[in-house]
Design a protein around this motif. Structure first.
Motif: not given
Length: 125
Positions: A6-8, A34-45, A47-56
């Protein structure tokens, strides 16, 4: 093994448009969102990559020495993804090319400054 990275991001929608195109080159699309997180990949594939707005709630920053890498099927795919990333506004961090006898890679920073690499290992090819 690694499940995902996951990258910010400080502009999730702008960054998502960049990753939609990069990930499409690997045949994957969004698998979670979601509004704060997006992930790309294949379930069961792999490793995937995600982007997020920092939780804090603070600004996303780039980790010094942190890098995520996309594994390509060929040197040609490395060249294609590297060129695509630069055309989408990525910053060059090292052109696509050989790094030793069996490792071929290109390095770039995404729109938020996160360091990425696309590589192909060619043992015995």
């Amino acid at each position: 093994m690694l499940g995902y990275v996951t990258l910010g991001s400080n502009d999730l929608q702008r960054a998502a448009a960049f990753y939609d195109k990069i990930c499409a080159e690997f045949g994957v699309g969004r698998m979670m969102e979601s509004d704060t997180f997006i992930a790309w990949g294949k379930p069961g594939g792999g490793a995937g990559i995600g982007l997020t707005k920092p939780f804090d709630g603070k600004a996303a920053t780039v980790g010094n020495g942190v890098m995520a890498a996309f594994e390509a099927d060929s040197k040609e795919q490395v060249d294609k993804v590297y060129a695509l990333a630069l055309s989408l506004g990525a910053q060059d961090e090292g052109p696509a090319g050989p790094r030793g006898d069996s490792f071929y890679a290109g390095y770039f920073r995404d729109l938020d400054g996160n360091k990425l690499n696309v590589f192909h290992m060619s043992f015995g090819e």
